[in-house]
Design a protein around this motif. Structure first.
Motif, short mmCIF file in Angstrom:
data_model
loop_
_atom_site.label_atom_id
_atom_site.label_comp_id
_atom_site.label_asym_id
_atom_site.label_seq_id
_atom_site.Cartn_x
_atom_site.Cartn_y
_atom_site.Cartn_z
N THR A 130 -3.15 -1.87 8.90
CA THR A 130 -4.51 -2.20 9.42
C THR A 130 -4.85 -1.13 10.42
O THR A 130 -4.01 -0.58 11.25
CB THR A 130 -4.48 -3.63 9.91
N ASP A 135 0.55 -4.25 3.76
CA ASP A 135 -0.63 -3.12 3.80
C ASP A 135 -0.46 -2.74 5.32
O ASP A 135 0.34 -3.23 6.08
CB ASP A 135 -1.76 -4.17 3.56
N ALA A 192 0.12 -7.13 7.62
CA ALA A 192 -0.38 -5.58 7.71
C ALA A 192 -0.01 -5.30 9.15
O ALA A 192 -0.01 -5.97 10.24
CB ALA A 192 -1.72 -5.99 7.66
N GLU A 196 -7.09 -9.31 1.08
CA GLU A 196 -6.16 -10.37 1.30
C GLU A 196 -6.43 -11.60 0.33
O GLU A 196 -5.52 -12.23 -0.10
CB GLU A 196 -6.04 -10.92 2.78
N GLY A 222 -6.35 -0.38 -4.53
CA GLY A 222 -6.04 -2.09 -4.28
C GLY A 222 -7.24 -2.61 -4.35
O GLY A 222 -7.30 -3.88 -4.78
N GLY A 251 -6.24 -6.27 6.40
CA GLY A 251 -5.76 -5.38 5.63
C GLY A 251 -6.48 -4.04 5.24
O GLY A 251 -7.83 -4.35 5.00
N TYR A 252 -6.15 -2.82 4.97
CA TYR A 252 -6.97 -1.63 4.84
C TYR A 252 -7.32 -1.56 3.30
O TYR A 252 -8.31 -1.30 2.97
CB TYR A 252 -6.11 -0.32 5.27
N ALA A 253 -6.26 -1.54 2.39
CA ALA A 253 -6.63 -1.21 1.19
C ALA A 253 -6.60 -2.31 -0.13
O ALA A 253 -7.01 -1.99 -1.14
CB ALA A 253 -5.36 -0.26 0.79
N LEU A 254 -6.40 -3.60 0.40
CA LEU A 254 -6.29 -4.59 -0.60
C LEU A 254 -6.93 -5.89 0.25
O LEU A 254 -6.38 -6.13 1.22
CB LEU A 254 -4.70 -5.06 -0.98
N SER A 305 -5.71 3.14 -2.11
CA SER A 305 -6.77 3.10 -1.17
C SER A 305 -7.99 3.40 -1.90
O SER A 305 -8.07 3.83 -3.30
CB SER A 305 -6.73 3.71 -0.03
N TYR A 320 1.00 -1.19 -0.15
CA TYR A 320 0.07 -0.09 0.05
C TYR A 320 0.92 1.35 -0.09
O TYR A 320 2.13 1.36 0.61
CB TYR A 320 -0.94 0.04 1.17
N MET A 337 0.43 -11.87 2.78
CA MET A 337 0.27 -10.35 3.20
C MET A 337 0.66 -10.41 4.59
O MET A 337 0.33 -11.13 5.50
CB MET A 337 -1.12 -10.02 3.06
#
Length: 292
Positions: A99, A97, A122, A110, A76, A105-108, A50, A30, A120
């Motif tokens: 969190t 990423d 985070a 998982e 993402g 994860g915030y933007a993708l 994001s 991210y 991943m």
């Protein structure tokens, strides 16, 4: 966390323990995480945005990524698990990423990374985590990805910047600081300082960041500009990201903006500052200069 003959290990802030046969070399992140890793000496092979980001890399969030030429894959949430797609084509062996809830994860999603067989990690950046802890965790991840025993020393440490900030906050009359994000000529988002690790740390150092008052919203109070003007700030920290709305050309906007800033000093603020000592040290020094 570490790398030795048995492979590479890292436990992220969701409690997910990752064990790989070798140290990851091709990291996709991210944009906020990627900019921090770059400051720490890890060059991502690509970054993604994001849901607030568009087709182009926001230069405010990007740090040194743009100058380094790291490719931007787009938001993402628009990436998929197609091996021939944008994410699959970069052949990543790790996704990094952030969190906010310690769970996901915030933007993708998982599941997208999992579909490509890419693990991943985070790291937490939410208001319940101290800034020192955030920097420690990103520093540890950066060191692990470099195969180093510890994170590289940053030029101009955060500690030095914090000392300058505390000194400026303590000298003379304590200026009133307001952090905000523009939402148009009718509305503005006013930051609650304890919801933002860097603002909470500034309060600990003696900076007088005003609480916007009761109302809905854990991180922001959404209000009209008159409410912002009533707080009578001496220094205004202004969200400088591309998704913050500044309606140029609006006849109403200059009037309400002048009512807030008046004779105040304005400092650009990125609520998604890369979690690195370099980036936060730079921001703290800019605020210290404005306070002084």
């Amino acid at each position: 966390m570490g790398a030795d003959a048995s492979g590479w290990e890292f436990t992220d802030d969701r409690g997910a323990a990752l064990r790989l046969p070798r140290r990851p070399r091709r990291v996709v992140a991210y944009v906020r995480a990627g900019a921090a890793l770059l400051d720490l000496g890890v060059v991502p092979v690509a970054v993604y945005g994001s849901g607030h980001d568009g087709d182009g890399l926001d230069p405010v969030k990007a740090g040194e990524l743009g100058a380094t030429g790291v490719p931007y894959l787009g938001p993402g949430r628009l990436l998929d698990g197609d091996p021939s797609g944008a994410l699959g084509a970069v052949r990543a062996d790790l996704v990094v990423d952030v969190t906010y809830d310690g769970k996901s994860g915030y933007a993708l999603d998982e599941a997208v990374a999992e579909g490509l067989g890419v693990p991943m990690v985070a790291l937490s950046v939410g208001g319940e985590v101290t800034l020192a802890r955030i920097l420690e965790r990103f520093g540890g991840l950066g060191a692990g990805l470099l195969g180093a025993a510890s994170a590289p020393e940053a030029p101009g440490s955060v500690a030095e910047a914090e000392m300058a900030l505390a000194s400026a906050a303590a000298s003379g009359r304590r200026p009133v600081v307001l952090a905000l994000s523009g939402a148009g000529p009718e509305q503005v988002h006013l930051a609650r300082p304890q919801a933002w690790p860097e603002l909470a740390r500034m309060v600990e150092l003696g900076v007088r960041i005003v609480e916007p008052g009761p109302g809905a919203g854990a991180s922001w109070l959404t209000a009209d500009w008159e409410r912002a003007a009533e707080l009578r700030p001496d220094v205004v920290l202004v969200d400088s990201r591309a998704n913050a709305v500044w309606p140029e050309g609006s006849e109403a906007y200059p009037e309400v903006w002048r009512a807030v800033v008046g004779g105040s000093r304005v400092v650009p603020w990125n609520p998604e500052t890369p979690p690195s000592a370099v980036a936060f040290g730079r921001f703290f020094r800019e605020v210290a200069a404005a306070l002084g």
